[in-house]
Motif scaffolding. Structure first.
Motif, PDB file in Angstrom:
ATOM      1  N   GLN A 462       0.851  -1.186   0.000  1.00 42.19           N
ATOM      2  CA  GLN A 462       0.000   0.000   0.000  1.00 42.19           C
ATOM      3  C   GLN A 462       0.890   1.240   0.000  1.00 42.19           C
ATOM      4  N   ASN A 463       0.615   2.135  -0.925  1.00 38.89           N
ATOM      5  CA  ASN A 463       1.426   3.345  -1.044  1.00 38.89           C
ATOM      6  C   ASN A 463       0.485   4.542  -1.173  1.00 38.89           C
ATOM      7  N   PHE A 464       0.088   5.093  -0.020  1.00 37.87           N
ATOM      8  CA  PHE A 464      -0.866   6.195   0.026  1.00 37.87           C
ATOM      9  C   PHE A 464      -0.123   7.516   0.216  1.00 37.87           C
ATOM     10  N   GLN A 465       0.644   7.911  -0.766  1.00 39.60           N
ATOM     11  CA  GLN A 465       1.353   9.178  -0.690  1.00 39.60           C
ATOM     12  C   GLN A 465       0.443  10.313  -1.143  1.00 39.60           C
ATOM     13  N   PRO A 466       0.408  11.428  -0.419  1.00 41.56           N
ATOM     14  CA  PRO A 466      -0.539  12.499  -0.762  1.00 41.56           C
ATOM     15  C   PRO A 466      -0.225  13.149  -2.105  1.00 41.56           C
ATOM     16  N   TYR A 467      -1.271  13.536  -2.791  1.00 39.19           N
ATOM     17  CA  TYR A 467      -1.154  14.247  -4.061  1.00 39.19           C
ATOM     18  C   TYR A 467      -0.949  15.725  -3.739  1.00 39.19           C
ATOM     19  N   ASP A 471       4.230  18.155  -5.984  1.00 39.13           N
ATOM     20  CA  ASP A 471       4.671  16.777  -6.203  1.00 39.13           C
ATOM     21  C   ASP A 471       3.454  15.923  -6.555  1.00 39.13           C
ATOM     22  N   PRO A 472       2.878  16.141  -7.734  1.00 35.85           N
ATOM     23  CA  PRO A 472       1.649  15.433  -8.094  1.00 35.85           C
ATOM     24  C   PRO A 472       1.913  13.996  -8.540  1.00 35.85           C
ATOM     25  N   HIS A 473       1.547  13.047  -7.727  1.00 38.42           N
ATOM     26  CA  HIS A 473       1.599  11.660  -8.163  1.00 38.42           C
ATOM     27  C   HIS A 473       0.491  10.877  -7.481  1.00 38.42           C
ATOM     28  N   PHE A 474       0.150   9.740  -8.058  1.00 44.36           N
ATOM     29  CA  PHE A 474      -1.000   8.966  -7.614  1.00 44.36           C
ATOM     30  C   PHE A 474      -0.596   7.930  -6.575  1.00 44.36           C
ATOM     31  N   TYR A 495     -11.328 -18.650  -0.699  1.00 39.13           N
ATOM     32  CA  TYR A 495     -11.240 -18.263  -2.101  1.00 39.13           C
ATOM     33  C   TYR A 495     -10.044 -17.332  -2.261  1.00 39.13           C
ATOM     34  N   SER A 496      -9.500 -17.255  -3.453  1.00 38.90           N
ATOM     35  CA  SER A 496      -8.351 -16.389  -3.715  1.00 38.90           C
ATOM     36  C   SER A 496      -8.838 -15.033  -4.199  1.00 38.90           C
ATOM     37  N   ARG A 497      -8.143 -14.010  -3.765  1.00 38.88           N
ATOM     38  CA  ARG A 497      -8.509 -12.647  -4.144  1.00 38.88           C
ATOM     39  C   ARG A 497      -7.252 -11.882  -4.524  1.00 38.88           C
ATOM     40  N   SER A 498      -7.236 -11.357  -5.736  1.00 42.27           N
ATOM     41  CA  SER A 498      -6.174 -10.462  -6.190  1.00 42.27           C
ATOM     42  C   SER A 498      -6.801  -9.096  -6.406  1.00 42.27           C
ATOM     43  N   SER A 499      -6.219  -8.078  -5.778  1.00 47.70           N
ATOM     44  CA  SER A 499      -6.852  -6.766  -5.762  1.00 47.70           C
ATOM     45  C   SER A 499      -5.847  -5.673  -6.099  1.00 47.70           C
ATOM     46  N   VAL A 500      -6.285  -4.693  -6.885  1.00 48.25           N
ATOM     47  CA  VAL A 500      -5.469  -3.516  -7.179  1.00 48.25           C
ATOM     48  C   VAL A 500      -6.333  -2.276  -7.016  1.00 48.25           C
ATOM     49  N   GLY A 501      -5.723  -1.188  -6.639  1.00 50.18           N
ATOM     50  CA  GLY A 501      -6.417   0.085  -6.528  1.00 50.18           C
ATOM     51  C   GLY A 501      -5.502   1.215  -6.944  1.00 50.18           C
ATOM     52  N   TYR A 502      -6.067   2.234  -7.581  1.00 52.58           N
ATOM     53  CA  TYR A 502      -5.261   3.349  -8.097  1.00 52.58           C
ATOM     54  C   TYR A 502      -6.084   4.615  -7.995  1.00 52.58           C
ATOM     55  N   GLY A 503      -5.484   5.676  -7.439  1.00 54.46           N
ATOM     56  CA  GLY A 503      -6.238   6.911  -7.322  1.00 54.46           C
ATOM     57  C   GLY A 503      -5.464   8.015  -6.637  1.00 54.46           C
ATOM     58  N   ILE A 504      -6.187   8.873  -5.928  1.00 49.61           N
ATOM     59  CA  ILE A 504      -5.615  10.078  -5.332  1.00 49.61           C
ATOM     60  C   ILE A 504      -5.819  10.047  -3.822  1.00 49.61           C
ATOM     61  N   ASN A 505      -4.783  10.425  -3.095  1.00 44.79           N
ATOM     62  CA  ASN A 505      -4.847  10.574  -1.646  1.00 44.79           C
ATOM     63  C   ASN A 505      -4.541  12.031  -1.315  1.00 44.79           C
ATOM     64  N   ARG A 506      -5.427  12.675  -0.584  1.00 49.47           N
ATOM     65  CA  ARG A 506      -5.246  14.089  -0.255  1.00 49.47           C
ATOM     66  C   ARG A 506      -5.077  14.266   1.244  1.00 49.47           C
ATOM     67  N   GLU A 507      -4.202  15.226   1.603  1.00 47.59           N
ATOM     68  CA  GLU A 507      -3.975  15.547   3.002  1.00 47.59           C
ATOM     69  C   GLU A 507      -4.983  16.588   3.456  1.00 47.59           C
ATOM     70  N   LEU A 508      -5.613  16.314   4.614  1.00 47.97           N
ATOM     71  CA  LEU A 508      -6.608  17.225   5.183  1.00 47.97           C
ATOM     72  C   LEU A 508      -6.222  17.518   6.622  1.00 47.97           C
TER      73      LEU A 508
END
Length: 611
Positions: A462-467, A471-474, A495-508
């Motif tokens: 998991q890599n939740f680095q803020p946008y 330094d704009p990155h997802f 059961y087997s589960r393979s999961s991916v997620g991609y998006g934006i993390n914002r600092e509040l």
């Protein structure tokens, strides 16, 4: 003279078999010291050095597997009177000569032109361990990296020499071959030497990693012996490289064991040795004299912006969002101009030294404004970073014991184990904030009549680095696991589960919220979730002192196989870190197939320890 030398050879060859109880320590080479200095390991009744090249030994036939024969050969080697040049025994193996001269009648110290010239002109002043923070984009550096630096009392800091141990990877190696070779020891490892300014460019600017500098506490004799041994390693050694243990961390622990008497047992490596373990070992042995951080370029800007007022930050963000309309005649504080110059320098590094026309215009205006400021540049305050230094990090493995309750079952005990490394809710010290990487995490439910697999996570990153505007990155996450279905009342098989997620993390306000597009591939003969699912994921990462909370909600549409409708999932994970080892965790899971009105929920409470 010949008879005396033979007597000395006999005495020192037998010394490795003589116990300290029956021999005078001042007249023998301590066996452990000798074995560590040449990286010998014992398997059964046999010894073998981890050094792979024959040039590391004097007795090239027996030396790799016979420490007694190598000792006898080296004493004879150092007793010779030969011309003084770079091939002189003392110049090839200065650390071994330094050790053996205290126990044997060797020839006097000779001059080694290259070694002596370097020590005289470079004037090494100390030994520094450098820890580079995690770099999740590269599997080999996802757990961090360690290397050595030798400061000089006469050279400027940028030209201090660094010594990096890494695998030698052929240029055309494929990704699969890279992973397989690193796991099986296909690659050789050796040292490369580079000035500090180039390491700063590589780690701080290109890879955006913080560097932690740990000055190792040594005596003058230890420092001298260590530098001599490093000379031997750089010029005369190759070792087989393994990702899990014989890596940059493993070789440094073995080197410390060879030189420092109070660390002579740290070469007994664990099954896996993450780089951060070297820092923790130095702390445990009280070998850290002082430490500091060199933040990455992006982290430098972030830290500096935290020192600005709200109004100053608004001026900064307005300037970088609309550089062409930045007014040249305003009189911003020197802190704003300093922050903008840091930003522009970072942009040049990102684009091979170039800036677009609008940023060039901004740069001219800011430099002009900075010439009007007479105040000295503001120092970077890194107190919060120093409080989370790597030597304060938690160990990588974990166990837990707890209880779980499900809607249609009586409460059960749960046993958990994690092989390595760091979760999103673990203490941040020493790790990349808002990130986690866990390998082989196991949860088993225990009932009087049976054990049942709850979850086996193969890998989760998991890599939740803020946008950030500068330094704009997802952000992203990936995971693969086996798990028990909450929606199957029979709980037949995981059961087997393979999961991916991609998006934006914002600092509040130092808390974080993210929005992802998540895709899951679920496979299982009996699980109602089976199929491919796609949909949004909303979550957050909240910290209140030692308490960390990670809520998330998924709403995914089944696209293939058994799941034609919508699948709602909600999780809340919380962890109170009592110390960097002990924690109390709670978790809640809820799932529902909206089209079928099938649902399940689970509540868990755990007490755990990092070890």
């Amino acid at each position: 003279m010949k008879i005396r030398n033979h007597f000395i050879l006999l005495l020192f060859s037998s010394s490795l078999l003589v116990s300290f109880a029956n021999a005078e320590p001042s007249r023998i080479v301590p066996p452990k010291k000798w074995l560590n200095l040449l990286y010998y390991e014992k398997s059964g009744d046999q010894f073998r050095s981890r050094a792979e090249n024959l040039s590391f030994f004097v007795d090239r036939e027996r030396g790799p597997t016979d420490p007694e024969a190598e000792l006898a050969a080296e004493i004879a080697f150092f007793s010779q009177v030969v011309p003084e040049n770079e091939s002189h025994p003392q110049c090839l193996f200065p650390a071994r000569y330094e050790v053996l001269r205290h126990y044997a009648d060797l020839s006097p110290r000779v001059r080694c032109p290259k070694l002596d010239e370097w020590t005289e002109n470079y004037a090494p002043s100390s030994i520094v361990l450098v820890y580079a923070s995690q770099y999740l984009a590269n599997p080999a550096s996802a757990m961090g990296h360690t290397f050595l630096m030798i400061p000089s009392s006469v050279q400027t800091r940028g030209f201090w020499l660094t010594y990096n141990y890494a695998a030698s990877i052929p240029k055309k190696t494929s990704g699969v071959s890279y992973v397989w070779g690193g796991l099986t020891g296909k690659f050789m490892g050796d040292y490369s030497v580079m000035p500090l300014y180039q390491r700063l460019e590589q780690y701080g600017a290109i890879e955006n990693r913080d560097l932690w500098l740990y000055t190792i506490r040594t005596s003058e004799d230890e420092k001298r012996l260590f530098i001599f041994h490093l000379w031997e390693l750089v010029h005369n050694s190759h070792f087989r490289y393994f990702f899990k243990d014989e890596n940059c961390a493993g070789i440094l622990l073995r080197t410390f064991a060879a030189i420092f008497e109070d660390m002579d047992d740290v070469n007994r490596l664990d099954f896996q040795v993450p780089p951060i373990q070297v820092v923790r070992t130095l702390e445990k042995k009280n070998r850290i004299a002082q430490f500091e951080i060199i933040p990455s370029q992006t982290n430098t800007i972030r830290i500096f912006l935290d020192q600005l007022s709200r109004e100053e930050r608004q001026v900064f963000y307005q300037a970088i969002s609309d550089p062409e309309n930045y007014p040249e005649k305003i009189d911003p504080s020197h802190l704003v101009t300093q922050a903008l110059l840091l930003y522009l320098s970072d942009q040049r590094n990102r684009h091979q030294g170039e800036l677009n026309a609008s940023l060039k215009s901004l740069e001219r205006k800011v430099i002009y404004q900075r010439t009007k400021v007479t105040d000295a540049p503001q120092a970077l305050r890194t107190d919060s970073e120093l409080a989370n230094a790597p030597h304060r990090s938690h160990p990588s493995s974990q166990w837990s014991l707890g209880a779980i309750s499900q809607m249609d079952r009586s409460p059960q005990m749960e046993i958990g184990y994690r092989f390595t490394f760091h979760s999103l809710l673990d203490p941040d010290a020493g790790f990349l904030k808002n990130s986690g990487m866990e390998l082989l995490k196991l949860r088993i439910s225990v009932r009087p009549d049976a054990f049942r697999l709850k979850q086996l996570t193969i890998v989760q990153i998991q890599n939740f680095q803020p946008y950030l505007a500068f330094d704009p990155h997802f952000s992203w996450r990936v995971s693969t696991d086996l798990r028990e279905s909450l929606l199957d009342p029979r709980r037949a098989s995981p059961y087997s589960r393979s999961s991916v997620g991609y998006g934006i993390n914002r600092e509040l306000g130092h808390q974080y919220a993210y929005l992802f597009l998540a895709a899951d591939l679920n496979m299982g003969n009996s699980a109602p979730e089976s199929g491919f699912e796609l949909g949004p994921e909303v979550g957050g990462i909240f910290s209140i002192q030692s308490l960390k909370i990670h809520p998330s909600i998924y709403l995914q549409r089944g696209l293939l196989w058994r799941t034609p409708g919508w699948h709602l999932r909600s999780t809340i994970d919380a962890q109170w870190n009592i110390s960097n080892r002990t924690f109390i965790a709670a978790g809640f899971r809820f799932e529902k197939l909206l089209s079928q009105s099938v649902q399940g929920r689970e509540l868990a409470l755990r007490l755990g320890n990092q070890f």
